[in-house]
Structures are given as C-alpha cells and as structure tokens.
Scaffold this motif. Structure first.
Motif, PDB file in Angstrom:
ATOM      1  N   VAL A  71       0.808  -1.224   0.000  1.00 31.15           N
ATOM      2  CA  VAL A  71       0.000   0.000   0.000  1.00 31.15           C
ATOM      3  C   VAL A  71       0.838   1.270   0.000  1.00 31.15           C
ATOM      4  N   SER A  72       2.081   1.195   0.471  1.00 30.70           N
ATOM      5  CA  SER A  72       2.913   2.394   0.566  1.00 30.70           C
ATOM      6  C   SER A  72       3.133   2.995  -0.821  1.00 30.70           C
ATOM      7  N   GLY A  73       2.849   4.291  -0.931  1.00 27.53           N
ATOM      8  CA  GLY A  73       3.049   4.970  -2.199  1.00 27.53           C
ATOM      9  C   GLY A  73       2.023   4.635  -3.262  1.00 27.53           C
ATOM     10  N   THR A  74       0.909   4.017  -2.887  1.00 29.76           N
ATOM     11  CA  THR A  74      -0.140   3.668  -3.846  1.00 29.76           C
ATOM     12  C   THR A  74      -1.411   4.449  -3.538  1.00 29.76           C
ATOM     13  N   GLU A  75      -2.362   4.366  -4.464  1.00 30.26           N
ATOM     14  CA  GLU A  75      -3.639   5.055  -4.283  1.00 30.26           C
ATOM     15  C   GLU A  75      -4.518   4.387  -3.239  1.00 30.26           C
ATOM     16  N   ARG A  76      -4.148   3.198  -2.777  1.00 28.81           N
ATOM     17  CA  ARG A  76      -5.018   2.457  -1.862  1.00 28.81           C
ATOM     18  C   ARG A  76      -5.201   3.160  -0.523  1.00 28.81           C
TER      19      ARG A  76
END
Length: 667
Positions: A71-76
């Motif tokens: 999830v790090s650095g993602t749109e999630r």
C-alpha cells in the motif's frame, strides 16, 4: 460484489484481489517454514547467522516491509477515511456472528479446510448468522518454547498467544483461508478476526530482540541488565527459561535505575495480572551474553510490545497486521486486544488522577487508549471495522467509544446474566444494565459474546453455558435423561443467551454454547465438533458431551435448541434491533429484570428474564404506550402468541429461569 457488503469500493477491491493473488503466489499467505530450523548455536561464540536469518523469515517485524509495500506509495491509502464512522452499515449487514476458536474445536483436517468442506458459510444465513469470527488464528507462541515457565505459570489456552502473522497449523494455510473467504463472500457472510494481542506469545521477534539482531531493537518492553546486577535476577537453566521477578528483585533493580519504581498500571485495580520477568543468558549476534528483564502480560511467556518506543516497531507490526487482515484478506471486523498496554507508563511526579481504579481517567490508561485509537484508524483506512475485544470494566466504555473504535466488548452483561441465573437473583444484572443506561453508553456499539473459548467461564474454571445452567438448576453436569430436565436446561441456556440476543449491538455465539457442550468426564479442557461430526485431531483434548446434540443434527430439527436461537436471531436481524437504543430497565427485585429497546423503524423490543426458580406473572412497565404485543419470534410450529398490552404495561408469564422476547408495536 453483492450489494450492501461493507468492504472497500470495487476499484479498491479489485486492486486488493490482484495484490492478494501476487502475495499468495509469492508466499504472502502462510509460508511453510523449514521443517527443521538451523541450530540456534553451532559452537561459534556468537548467535548462528543462518538461524537468525531463519528467525527473521518467521517474525512479524520481518514481514513488515513486504506487507507495507502493498500500500505504501499507492492510491489504496486514499480509498477510505481513517476517521469514518460507519457503525450502522455493519449492524445492518451482520448483527449476529458465529465465533470459532480452533483450540476447542475437533476437526480431522485444518479448520479452514473443514469449514469449506462443510460449506458452513452457505448454511449460516438461514440460521440468522451473518458473520464468521475466527480467532485467535496466528501461530501460537508455545510452539517456540518447549518448556513451561517456572513458578506454576499457566500453559495452553490461558498462557499462549499469537507470535506470528502465519496461521496456526490447526487453522490451515493462507490458501485455505482464501477459499473459505471466497465462499463467505458469495454467501453474503462477513468474516472477522483479531490482530496479534499487545501481550504476544514468546516467539521469533522476542528472540531476535534478545539477541540484539539489527532492526529488532525496541519491539518489546525489555531492558538489558548489566552483569553486575545479575545477582538480582532469578536463576535460569537456559536462554528461554523465563522466570518472574519477585517484588524484592523489582525493587532492587528500581534502586539501580534499571526499572521504574512504579507504573500507572500498578494502581489499576481491574488490570489483568502482569509484571516483570527475566530471561536466561542469551548470546547475541556480537557474541556477548546478556540477560534481559521484560514486561509480561497474564503469563511469563506473554511479553508485552513496546508501543512508546521511539523506533515505532510495535506500531509497524500492528500496521502490517491491519494491511494483511483488513486490506489483503478483506476481513470486515477486526478485534484489538490492547489491555496489556493500559497504564504501561510512569506516573507523573504529582501522581495520576484516577490511578487507583476508582474512576476512569484517560491519562491513567496511557498508552492503551492511544494505541486503540491509532489501530482503529488504520483498520478504517483499509475499509474495515475495529472492535475493542478485551474484558475491560464497563466504566471505561465511554472512554473507548469516545475515539474511533467502532465497538467495545461488553463483558459485564453476560457475566451478570450468569450470576443472576446461578444465584436466582436478578439485582446484579439489573444494576449493570441501569449503570450502562445512566452512563449513556451507546448499546449499538457494544459487542457481547462468550467470555471463554468453550463458552462461559463465569464461576468455576471450565464452566460452559450448559454446565453453568445445570448447576443453577441443581442438576449434575451431565446430559439430562428426563424431558422435564432437558426443557429446563434449554430455558436456562436461552436465559443466558437472551441478554446478547435482546440488546442492541453485535452478538457472538460459540458452537459449544449452541450444542450445549458440557465439560468432559474427568474434568479439564475438551473439544466440540466444528459443525458436522468429524474425527478429532491426534492428541487433541477429549470430546465434550453435547446436551443439545451436534449442530448438523440440530440444523434439520425445527424443535432443536439451535433452531430456537436462530428464530430469535432472524427476528433480531429483521427488526434492526442491533441498531436500536436501550431506553428502559425495570425490575431487579423478586428475581426478575426487563429491558426495553426502541427499534429503528418504530416499535420496541422487550426482554423479560426470570432468574428465580418460581413461575410468575408480571406486569412489565413500558416507557411509552404500545398498540399490541407478541412473541418476537415464532415457535417451532410457526406461531407467535400475542400478549395482553394495555397502555404503558404488558402482561408476561414466565417459568422459572426463563427469558422471553416480546415485540411491541407502536401506537
């Protein structure tokens, strides 16, 4: 995705499923560890590097980078608000839950696989059960310690706790869970479970910190003791022969400045047993021998994670656990057990108000409430709901619910119901319910369930709901032979469960309660079938006699105890009682008590319980007039008898030790 399922939106779900597929292919599910780990020591004057690397692969902290990368650095991170309040959504979708604990269930195959083979998720909705709560799932710490702790410390169910993100072998693999979760999704059944507790089992993370492995400092609340102070520590035969510190030893270490002279937790009268313990001599990666003192929870082999360490290692573990359980596995409801962190701080010089346990005080609970709040926000961020799962005093409920936690466990009401049945006196139950009403506790945000793996544990150790009921009836703890005794047992068990069924909030039920499980002959712990009759695991505890029969048998019998409970649960779901509001408590004298809850679409749900052994006719007062009254659920023949309701009272007849649910229509 079916309408109304309270999980993240479709784009996020697709991304999560893709990530889960990649994760499982690469071992993000249960990773099978080497059958034979490298030796802990190979004669070198330092910890064996191969063994340390193997431990890291099994550790919780070792998996943090892998899970955070999902999830790090993602749109999630932006699909759900961490401050979301969506309690009504879950209460409409899944007010009633079946709670499973592999430690007390007999299964010839791993539990995830057995549940899938029995197609259990598909069978639950017809019984009024919309949720499947699976806990504790994580690999238990006792697999890492061959010997029990000294000093008579408990082992087994009372002492062990998760020490890994990997499922315990009794549950099965990540792939087994994925198949079960897919079936639950298709059946409209929510899944839930617990994160590792703040007092974990003694496992890889603890061992790596004790060996001073890089990156593992600050995971647990533990301190290296200088060699000159080893004389203040108890003798130990080996590295993990952990021994509790006597008060005199704690005082000596405090005089040396190694331990705090006091913690705010020491002043909390209700806090679970805890203290300080010492390891044996542990050889570190640098070849040095060290001994450590550490904070433990209910047992010596339950070390406590260090939430306030500046390195934030414990926070990273819980964050990764939330990513795995809520984000990747898609579990709807997540239980948090942070009681071991309550008051785990040094009091200010001027003292801590409320620290004697006489009044709730947020500062006196540092850092427990802060940890609950932060973990709940993390769970919300991935689309889930957070539940405080420890048996905290009822007076703390307003403090817990003042934060982002969605639900808190109400242990007081089931315990008071058990006492009322056992003593034939409804006064303590009425007092507990009135106290909650006077405190303004939002009942829809309470969760009630069994307070022990096999059912009730109120009273003597090893009690189940059925054995407690038999004791209240003055009968021996064995399956009754006569029809009258069986009927009395059924009514008494429905009395116990009635205060979960008939109040707003989440309700949890165990297979042992629904089957009428009794302690095995000879005493001790026992197991019950998962659902169908299945052979037990090799070496498992003995089977428990089932007063009401196996659940698979009861499922097809309209006159069974299971079906009686399920009719009430279906009515609970249909009326929206879980979303209701407790508005009145009456009685308390002469062995009876009643509660009235308003329903979301009008009308009221009345629960009347007679804890005394005598039959009685009662005129129960109502907070507002009702047009008519009838039993909330039909009986086995499909009838729902009407009751006399005149103005602001309803007439109810009850046998001894019986509970009745009444649906009141608004005028």
């Amino acid at each position: 995705m079916k309408a109304g399922r309270p999980v993240p939106g479709a784009p996020f779900l697709c991304a999560v499923l893709c990530a889960l597929a990649v994760c499982m292919a690469g071992g993000c599910g249960r990773r099978a560890p080497a059958l034979t780990p490298p030796p802990a020591s190979n004669g070198l004057p330092r910890a064996d590097p191969g063994y340390l690397q193997w431990l890291e692969r099994q550790s919780m902290l070792g998996r943090v980078p892998e899970l955070a990368a999902q999830v790090s650095g993602t749109e999630r991170l932006w699909h759900n608000s961490s401050t979301a309040r969506r309690v009504p959504v879950l209460l409409r979708a899944a007010p009633n839950w079946l709670a499973l604990d592999a430690r007390v269930l007999a299964s010839g195959t791993p539990l995830f696989r057995a549940l899938h083979s029995a197609r259990l998720p598909e069978r639950l909705p017809a019984l009024g059960l919309e949720g499947l709560f699976l806990a504790p799932v994580g690999e238990q710490g006792d697999v890492w310690t061959a010997r029990s702790a000294a000093g008579g410390q408990p082992r087994g169910r009372a002492a062990t706790a998760a020490a890994s993100f990997m499922p315990d072998p009794a549950w099965g693999s990540g792939e087994d869970f994925a198949r079960l979760a897919e079936m639950a999704e298709a059946a409209g059944v929510q899944t839930g479970g617990e994160l590792p507790p703040a007092a974990t089992g003694l496992g890889p993370d603890f061992m790596l910190q004790a060996r001073q492995a890089p990156r593992f400092g600050g995971v647990y609340a533990m301190i290296s003791v200088p060699r000159e102070a080893w004389g203040d520590l108890p003798e130990a035969a080996e590295e993990w022969d952990c021994r509790p510190l006597e008060p005199e030893a704690v005082a000596r270490l405090a005089d040396r400045g190694l331990l705090p002279p006091a913690l705010m937790r020491d002043r909390l009268a209700w806090a679970a047993p805890s203290g300080w313990a010492a390891t044996g001599e542990v050889r570190g990666v640098d070849g040095q021998l060290r001994r450590w003192v550490y904070r433990h929870g209910p047992a010596v082999l339950r070390p406590v994670l260090h939430w306030q360490d500046p390195g934030g290692q414990a926070r990273r573990i819980f964050s990764a656990a939330s990513i795995l359980q809520t984000g990747l596995e898609g579990q709807t409801l997540t239980g948090l057990r942070f009681e071991a962190l309550m008051g785990l701080d040094v009091p200010p010089a001027e003292g801590a108000s409320g620290g004697d346990g006489s009044a709730p005080d947020r500062a006196a609970l540092t850092p427990g409430l802060e940890a609950l709040d932060e973990a709940a926000r993390e769970i919300h961020r991935y689309g889930g709901w957070a539940m405080q799962a420890d048996a905290l005093p009822a007076a703390l409920a307003p403090l817990v619910l003042d934060g982002p936690v969605d639900f808190t466990r109400d242990a007081a009401t089931p315990a008071a119901a058990a006492r009322a049945l056992r003593e034939g006196d409804a006064a303590p139950l009425a007092a507990a319910l009135r106290a909650a009403l006077d405190a303004g506790i939002e009942q829809r945000r309470c969760a009630r369930g069994p307070d022990a793996p096999g059912g009730f544990a109120s009273g003597t150790r090893g009690d189940t709901a059925a054995s407690l009921a038999l004791r209240a009836l003055g009968l021996p703890a064995r399956i009754p032979a006569g029809a009258g005794e069986r009927r009395a047992l059924r009514d008494a068990c429905l009395f116990l469960l009635g205060w979960r069924i008939g109040l707003p909030g989440l309700a949890f039920f165990s297979p042992a309660e629904l089957a009428g499980a009794l302690p095995p002959e000879g005493g001790g712990d026992g197991v019950t079938p998962v659902w169908d009759e299945t052979p037990g695991r090799a070496g498992a505890a003995p089977p428990m006699p089932l007063a009401f029969g196996a659940l698979a048998e009861q499922e097809g019998d309209d006159g069974s105890f299971l079906r009686a409970v399920s009719r009430l649960l279906l009515a609970r779901k249909a009326t929206g009682l879980a979303l209701g509001e407790l508005v009145a408590v009456s009685g308390g004298r002469d062995g009876w008590v009643a509660t009235v809850s308003s329903l979301p679409e009008g009308g009221m749900w009345l629960v009347v319980g007679n804890a005394s052994p005598r039959r009685r006719a009662l005129s129960v007062p109502l907070p507002r007039p009702a047009r008519s009254a009838r039993d909330a659920a039909p009986d086995a023949s499909g009838r729902a008898p009407r009751l006399a309701a005149g103005g602001r009272a309803v007439e109810v007849e009850l046998d001894g030790r019986q509970c009745r649910h009444v649906l009141l229509e608004k005028q």
